[in-house]
Design a protein around this motif. Structure first.
Motif, PDB file in Angstrom:
ATOM      1  N   LEU A 192      32.332  43.996  33.853  1.00 52.81           N
ATOM      2  CA  LEU A 192      31.886  42.648  34.189  1.00 52.81           C
ATOM      3  C   LEU A 192      30.956  42.700  35.398  1.00 52.81           C
ATOM      4  N   PRO A 193      30.139  41.664  35.607  1.00 56.75           N
ATOM      5  CA  PRO A 193      29.274  41.631  36.795  1.00 56.75           C
ATOM      6  C   PRO A 193      30.096  41.542  38.070  1.00 56.75           C
ATOM      7  N   LEU A 194      29.405  41.758  39.194  1.00 58.27           N
ATOM      8  CA  LEU A 194      30.082  41.802  40.492  1.00 58.27           C
ATOM      9  C   LEU A 194      30.849  40.519  40.780  1.00 58.27           C
ATOM     10  N   TRP A 195      30.247  39.365  40.504  1.00 59.92           N
ATOM     11  CA  TRP A 195      30.919  38.106  40.813  1.00 59.92           C
ATOM     12  C   TRP A 195      32.224  37.964  40.032  1.00 59.92           C
ATOM     13  N   ALA A 196      32.250  38.462  38.798  1.00 56.22           N
ATOM     14  CA  ALA A 196      33.469  38.376  37.991  1.00 56.22           C
ATOM     15  C   ALA A 196      34.544  39.308  38.535  1.00 56.22           C
ATOM     16  N   ILE A 197      34.145  40.484  38.997  1.00 57.49           N
ATOM     17  CA  ILE A 197      35.112  41.396  39.617  1.00 57.49           C
ATOM     18  C   ILE A 197      35.706  40.750  40.867  1.00 57.49           C
ATOM     19  N   CYS A 198      34.855  40.087  41.649  1.00 59.24           N
ATOM     20  CA  CYS A 198      35.357  39.398  42.846  1.00 59.24           C
ATOM     21  C   CYS A 198      36.358  38.305  42.475  1.00 59.24           C
ATOM     22  N   VAL A 199      36.087  37.577  41.393  1.00 60.70           N
ATOM     23  CA  VAL A 199      37.013  36.534  40.949  1.00 60.70           C
ATOM     24  C   VAL A 199      38.350  37.138  40.543  1.00 60.70           C
ATOM     25  N   LEU A 200      38.322  38.252  39.825  1.00 61.53           N
ATOM     26  CA  LEU A 200      39.568  38.893  39.402  1.00 61.53           C
ATOM     27  C   LEU A 200      40.375  39.401  40.595  1.00 61.53           C
ATOM     28  N   ILE A 201      39.680  40.011  41.548  1.00 61.31           N
ATOM     29  CA  ILE A 201      40.377  40.480  42.751  1.00 61.31           C
ATOM     30  C   ILE A 201      40.951  39.304  43.526  1.00 61.31           C
ATOM     31  N   PHE A 202      40.198  38.212  43.595  1.00 64.55           N
ATOM     32  CA  PHE A 202      40.694  37.001  44.267  1.00 64.55           C
ATOM     33  C   PHE A 202      41.959  36.489  43.579  1.00 64.55           C
ATOM     34  N   ILE A 203      41.940  36.398  42.256  1.00 66.33           N
ATOM     35  CA  ILE A 203      43.096  35.891  41.517  1.00 66.33           C
ATOM     36  C   ILE A 203      44.304  36.797  41.712  1.00 66.33           C
ATOM     37  N   GLY A 204      44.090  38.109  41.582  1.00 70.20           N
ATOM     38  CA  GLY A 204      45.207  39.040  41.714  1.00 70.20           C
ATOM     39  C   GLY A 204      45.838  39.003  43.091  1.00 70.20           C
ATOM     40  N   THR A 205      44.997  38.981  44.122  1.00 72.30           N
ATOM     41  CA  THR A 205      45.527  38.993  45.481  1.00 72.30           C
ATOM     42  C   THR A 205      46.090  37.639  45.878  1.00 72.30           C
ATOM     43  N   ASN A 206      45.613  36.563  45.258  1.00 71.42           N
ATOM     44  CA  ASN A 206      46.121  35.237  45.591  1.00 71.42           C
ATOM     45  C   ASN A 206      47.600  35.094  45.241  1.00 71.42           C
ATOM     46  N   GLY A 207      48.094  35.954  44.335  1.00 64.65           N
ATOM     47  CA  GLY A 207      49.524  35.942  44.052  1.00 64.65           C
ATOM     48  C   GLY A 207      50.363  36.227  45.284  1.00 64.65           C
ATOM     49  N   GLU A 208      49.800  36.980  46.234  1.00 63.56           N
ATOM     50  CA  GLU A 208      50.523  37.269  47.479  1.00 63.56           C
ATOM     51  C   GLU A 208      50.862  36.001  48.250  1.00 63.56           C
ATOM     52  N   THR A 209      49.959  35.018  48.218  1.00 58.36           N
ATOM     53  CA  THR A 209      50.194  33.818  49.004  1.00 58.36           C
ATOM     54  C   THR A 209      51.450  33.084  48.530  1.00 58.36           C
ATOM     55  N   TYR A 210      51.748  33.170  47.240  1.00 60.20           N
ATOM     56  CA  TYR A 210      52.964  32.544  46.717  1.00 60.20           C
ATOM     57  C   TYR A 210      54.195  33.295  47.213  1.00 60.20           C
ATOM     58  N   PHE A 211      54.129  34.629  47.197  1.00 55.81           N
ATOM     59  CA  PHE A 211      55.247  35.422  47.707  1.00 55.81           C
ATOM     60  C   PHE A 211      55.470  35.132  49.190  1.00 55.81           C
ATOM     61  N   ASN A 212      54.381  35.128  49.960  1.00 56.05           N
ATOM     62  CA  ASN A 212      54.479  34.916  51.406  1.00 56.05           C
ATOM     63  C   ASN A 212      54.997  33.517  51.741  1.00 56.05           C
ATOM     64  N   THR A 213      54.418  32.503  51.099  1.00 60.95           N
ATOM     65  CA  THR A 213      54.796  31.131  51.429  1.00 60.95           C
ATOM     66  C   THR A 213      56.253  30.857  51.083  1.00 60.95           C
ATOM     67  N   VAL A 214      56.684  31.262  49.900  1.00 56.90           N
ATOM     68  CA  VAL A 214      58.078  31.034  49.499  1.00 56.90           C
ATOM     69  C   VAL A 214      59.028  31.771  50.428  1.00 56.90           C
ATOM     70  N   SER A 215      58.716  33.016  50.765  1.00 54.81           N
ATOM     71  CA  SER A 215      59.598  33.798  51.637  1.00 54.81           C
ATOM     72  C   SER A 215      59.695  33.186  53.023  1.00 54.81           C
ATOM     73  N   LEU A 216      58.530  32.867  53.636  1.00 51.87           N
ATOM     74  CA  LEU A 216      58.536  32.363  55.005  1.00 51.87           C
ATOM     75  C   LEU A 216      59.149  30.963  55.101  1.00 51.87           C
ATOM     76  N   VAL A 217      58.764  30.067  54.206  1.00 48.39           N
ATOM     77  CA  VAL A 217      59.302  28.710  54.260  1.00 48.39           C
ATOM     78  C   VAL A 217      60.816  28.726  54.061  1.00 48.39           C
ATOM     79  N   SER A 218      61.283  29.514  53.102  1.00 48.46           N
ATOM     80  CA  SER A 218      62.725  29.579  52.841  1.00 48.46           C
ATOM     81  C   SER A 218      63.480  30.115  54.045  1.00 48.46           C
ATOM     82  N   CYS A 219      63.007  31.205  54.622  1.00 50.17           N
ATOM     83  CA  CYS A 219      63.763  31.862  55.693  1.00 50.17           C
ATOM     84  C   CYS A 219      63.615  31.148  57.034  1.00 50.17           C
TER      85      CYS A 219
END
Length: 596
Positions: free
Chosen positions: A110-137
């Motif tokens: 895929l072109p560069l912009w599409a690779i950036c979108v995929l990396i953004f989507i994959g890494t954005n999953g971290e924000t859900y892990f971080n937010t749930v963990s920190l808010v809960s604890c």
């Protein structure tokens, strides 16, 4: 009868805030996949024939995905927390899974912009892990914010070393398999723990042994860091067979499992209270802590801040309330006589609950945020470019530095939370003072990279890893103290924007341009090509991106980041001066009690 008691114990275990905390540690130990970018970036660069500028754009997309959590915050308010974790797991799997298919040529490039979108989507999953963990604890441990945030963010920083060790077990010559592991591993862990990590009314489960439990967790953290350090050094210096690596990894998982002893001992140990008895525990003495101005029965007048002597804020809490009440009664009497016009105070003061909009118009917030951009942004730039930095200085094995900086990052987060807690509780001094010290430590680390001395990468990863990690323990805790806990999720997700903002400037606009320029100069000098166009043409014909060798590749970049870390420390000290009274109010009473 015994079976019924055992079932009650299991229910108590499921409702234990310490079980939630331990599960959050496990979740966070797989949630920091962004710190592995230094290991997977050479794979992406080689398989897709990117130059350093293009790779830096992919790195910025990764940092944006790791930091843009506004959607995460909204979904966590709408959806149950288990559903939020499921969304994060799916994003991680889809984003990095597709990248793995591309780098292994299983699907078209895929072109560069599409690779950036995929990396953004994959890494954005971290924000859900971080937010749930920190808010809960943070909700489960409202009186221990510094240690809880430091430990959880520490495990997120350590995930790079943990995943690298698991990758060593796979022992695959295909480095793209690391991308596959990044796609699958965190998603599986998130799904497995999504019904455990949640708020459980932890403020009702306070016990006198909590201090010992935190000490035990700190001990496990130090053991884990020392063990990983030893394993990485051994694997780097000598040849280690696959069965030995497997043994190392099994021991690693056993150490990660050790904190589970705490909830087991608290629930199944002697003289433990049932959940019904815990609900009858007395509330803390200071019931006004964490209340917003709207919830408090005390009405503060706008003129009170002008009339109140500064020394009133330094008095003990009980005496301070008496003096404020006296001043207010005088103001009300004067208002009744027509001497003054009384109106209600507009907006919260430091230490009360702010909305994000209210915080954004405060100088304190921007001092903290800009300091974060300079300190954390420069540290993340090193992490993202660690592969190219180590290669330019003549190191073949880049994985060892990714693992080392993950370990130091982990210790910086755990140690930053612990040290800053000592600063505020034992010395009643503002928490940002500890952050300024760690930013000066980072300054020295950047200088070592700039000089390129023998062994400098080992020292620089130590200093920068410690300093970068400390940001993520100290800054969230500081924000919760200055701007309250009620909107902590929104404040935290805005603060995380400091990472992509910093790397956008340091990595994309500075480091990558200087690196590519120096690489072109070296290629032109080595091959005696008359102009830059022929150099680029040769690089394209060879199908290989230009590479730079020597300390010159990152010298200017490192010197710039070193200077900005000094500026960041100055901003922190300005914030310290502005918030001394706030910390005297928050921790002065508990400190005087400890002295007695």
């Amino acid at each position: 009868m015994m079976m019924g008691q055992f079932k009650e114990k299991l229910v108590s275990l499921y409702r234990s805030r310490w079980l939630v905390f331990v599960a959050a540690m496990w979740l966070q130990s797989w949630a920091g996949i962004g710190y592995l970018f230094g290991s997977i970036s050479p794979v992406i660069k080689e398989s897709l024939s990117y130059n350093q500028k293009q790779l830096a754009m992919v790195g910025v997309a990764k940092d944006l995905g790791d930091s843009v959590g506004f959607v995460t915050g909204i979904l966590c308010e709408i959806l149950p927390l288990w559903a939020s974790l499921l969304v994060g797991a799916l994003l991680n799997l889809i984003g990095y899974g597709w990248v793995w298919l591309i780098v292994t040529a299983r699907v078209p490039t895929l072109p560069l912009w599409a690779i950036c979108v995929l990396i953004f989507i994959g890494t954005n999953g971290e924000t859900y892990f971080n937010t749930v963990s920190l808010v809960s604890c943070v909700q489960n441990f409202p009186k221990s914010r510094g240690p809880v945030v430091g430990i959880l963010k520490g495990f997120a920083g350590l995930s790079g070393a943990i995943l690298t060790q698991i990758y060593a077990v796979i022992h695959s010559p295909d480095h793209a398999s690391l991308v596959f592991m990044v796609a699958v591993g965190p998603a599986l862990v998130g799904v497995g723990l999504m019904f455990i990590v949640r708020p459980v009314g932890g403020h009702k489960q306070v016990r006198p042994t909590d201090g010992k439990s935190f000490t035990f967790v700190y001990g496990v953290c130090l053991l884990l860091a020392a063990y990983l350090m030893g394993v990485m050094v051994v694997q780097d210096l000598v040849y280690v067979s696959n069965p030995v690596i497997m043994t190392f990894t099994i021991i690693l998982f056993l150490i990660l499992f050790v904190p589970f002893i705490i909830p087991i001992a608290l629930v199944f140990g002697p003289d433990q209270k049932s959940p019904e008895e815990e609900a009858l525990l007395p509330e803390p003495e200071n019931k006004d802590l964490g209340k917003s101005p709207q919830e408090s029965e005390e009405v503060l007048l706008s003129e009170l801040e002008d009339e109140k002597p500064k020394e009133v804020d330094l008095l003990p809490a009980s005496e301070r309330r008496k003096r404020i009440a006296q001043l207010q009664s005088k103001l009300l009497q004067a208002a009744a006589e027509g001497a003054v016009r009384v109106k209600r105070r507009r907006g919260p003061h430091r230490g009360e609950d702010f909305t994000l909009r209210q915080a954004l118009i405060k100088a304190d917030f921007w001092l903290l945020f800009i300091s974060m951009i300079m300190g954390s942004g420069s540290g993340l730039t090193v992490i993202d470019n660690l592969g190219q930095m180590s290669q330019s200085l003549g190191y073949d094995n880049t994985h060892i530095f990714v693992s080392l900086i993950s370990i130091w990052n982990f210790l910086g987060r755990v140690g930053g939370g612990y040290i800053s807690e000592l600063v505020v509780r034992d010395h009643v001094y503002p928490r940002p003072a500890a952050l300024a010290v760690f930013q000066l430590i980072m300054t020295v680390g950047h200088l070592f990279i700039a000089m390129g001395w023998p062994g400098s990468m080992y020292i620089s990863t130590l200093l920068i890893g410690l300093g970068y990690g400390a940001h993520w323990a100290i800054v969230p805790a500081t924000a919760s103290e200055l701007f309250g806990l009620r909107n902590f999720g929104a404040l935290y997700n805005f603060i995380t924007l400091a990472n992509p903002a910093g790397t956008l400037v340091f990595s994309s606009l500075i480091a990558s341009r200087i690196y590519d320029y120096e690489a072109e100069q070296q290629a032109q000098g080595d091959h005696h090509f008359p102009n830059l166009g022929s150099v680029m043409a040769r690089a394209l014909n060879d199908g290989k991106p230009l590479t730079c060798n020597g300390s010159i590749c990152f010298f200017i970049t490192s010197m710039i980041m070193s200077g900005l870390c000094i500026v960041a420390a100055i901003l922190c000290m300005i914030l310290v001066f502005r918030t001394r009274i706030v910390y005297a109010n928050l921790y002065g009473k508990s400190s005087s009690r400890n002295l007695r």
